[in-house]
Design a protein around this motif. Structure first.
Motif, PDB file in Angstrom:
ATOM      1  N   THR A 128       0.806  -1.216  -0.029  1.00  0.00           N
ATOM      2  CA  THR A 128      -0.087   0.165   0.196  1.00  0.00           C
ATOM      3  C   THR A 128       0.883   1.179   0.044  1.00  0.00           C
ATOM      4  N   GLN A 187      -9.394  -8.884  -6.513  1.00  0.00           N
ATOM      5  CA  GLN A 187      -8.339  -7.875  -6.196  1.00  0.00           C
ATOM      6  C   GLN A 187      -6.618  -8.435  -6.484  1.00  0.00           C
ATOM      7  N   GLN A 238      -2.992   0.478  -3.444  1.00  0.00           N
ATOM      8  CA  GLN A 238      -4.108   0.903  -2.453  1.00  0.00           C
ATOM      9  C   GLN A 238      -3.591   1.645  -1.324  1.00  0.00           C
ATOM     10  N   THR A 239      -4.590   2.138  -0.608  1.00  0.00           N
ATOM     11  CA  THR A 239      -4.114   2.988   0.820  1.00  0.00           C
ATOM     12  C   THR A 239      -4.118   2.071   1.912  1.00  0.00           C
ATOM     13  N   CYS A 295      -5.779   1.537   4.500  1.00  0.00           N
ATOM     14  CA  CYS A 295      -7.072   1.496   5.010  1.00  0.00           C
ATOM     15  C   CYS A 295      -7.798   0.788   3.922  1.00  0.00           C
ATOM     16  N   GLU A 296      -7.735   0.774   2.786  1.00  0.00           N
ATOM     17  CA  GLU A 296      -8.061  -0.066   1.774  1.00  0.00           C
ATOM     18  C   GLU A 296      -8.043  -1.504   1.633  1.00  0.00           C
ATOM     19  N   ASP A 311      -9.791  -3.052   4.693  1.00  0.00           N
ATOM     20  CA  ASP A 311     -10.984  -3.333   4.276  1.00  0.00           C
ATOM     21  C   ASP A 311     -11.156  -4.793   3.484  1.00  0.00           C
TER      22      ASP A 311
END
Length: 271
Positions: free
Chosen positions: A66, A89, A169-170, A172-173, A176
């Motif tokens: 990330t 993903q 991605q971040t 936080c993503e 999730d």
């Protein structure tokens, strides 16, 4: 307690197959090990079957790349690798890694290093293309004497990253995604972050508010001072403590051995 919750296999950029990792874990008498390949769950099924045959406990995992100010890795544990959102993903990650791999080829060719894409694919042997595969190529063809030198001279410079980096991605993503697959999200090797401790704390607090479950406090390259700091922080924030070597195999990371001796008290609450 001897264990290792951060191991890579040939499904990403490790030297050994998932079955070989399970056999090594059994030989080393690890109480538990986790397969945490980069951005893929492709090695979990093989590792689980081998672990079952050998009578050793394996935790299915993943390590997701990330970005927030710098590259940050998020470990996922006890994930369900058949989760469709996770599979989709991971397929997207693989496509992005191939695109980046081709940019790496273009970059290296542009600075006078002839790289054969087909040979890179052979080195990767079906795994997601990553920098260690290029490091192996550079070593094989005499551009460097060891893989660590390949990163220092070519594969980890500002110019290299500017020309090749993929959109990540971040954190936080990633949390999730891991939670959607039924897993627990753990920030990997925080001691390797370049940001100051105050910014690290802000990042960890932000991730915790978003559901971060734990910190990889015990890590092979953490100093004793760093380990103590992250253990205190995990206790303060009520986060799970994990321990991992980041083992890739002797040919990939010759200075990293598989397995860690950890005080059981440090792992409470554990996985």
């Amino acid at each position: 307690m001897k264990l290792d919750l951060h191991i890579h296999t040939t499904a990403s950029d490790g030297q050994y197959t998932p079955a070989e990792i399970a056999a090594k874990a059994e030989q080393l008498k690890l109480s538990v090990f986790a397969i945490t390949d980069h951005d893929t769950v492709a090695g979990i099924a093989e590792g689980r079957e081998a672990a079952k045959r050998l009578g050793i406990r394996m935790i299915p995992g993943i390590e997701i790349s990330t970005f927030y100010k710098e590259e940050i890795h998020m470990l996922g544990y006890h994930i369900e690798e058949t989760n469709q959102a996770l599979i989709s993903q991971c397929e997207a990650f693989a496509s992005e890694r191939e695109g980046r791999g081709r940019r790496v080829c273009d970059y290296l060719n542009g600075i006078g290093i002839a790289v054969d894409w087909d040979e890179i694919l052979e080195i990767a042997a079906g795994a997601n293309i990553s920098r260690p595969h290029f490091a192996a190529y550079l070593q094989k063809h005499g551009y460097v004497t060891e893989r660590k030198e390949a990163f220092k001279k070519y594969l980890d410079t500002p110019e290299f990253h500017s020309a090749t980096d993929r959109k990540l991605q971040t954190p936080c993503e990633a949390i999730d995604l891991i939670h959607a697959a039924g897993g627990k999200a753990v920030l990997a090797h925080p001691g390797l972050l370049h940001m100051p401790l105050e910014e690290q704390r802000e990042l960890i607090l932000r991730c915790r508010e978003h559901g971060l479950d734990g910190l990889e406090c015990h890590y092979g390259k953490h100093t004793d001072e760093q380990t103590a700091h992250y253990l205190d922080l995990a206790k303060e924030l009520g986060l799970i403590v994990t321990a991992g070597s980041d083992y890739h195999g002797e040919k990939v990371k010759p200075d990293v051995q598989m397995g860690m001796e950890v005080n059981m008290d440090d792992l409470e609450p554990g996985l």
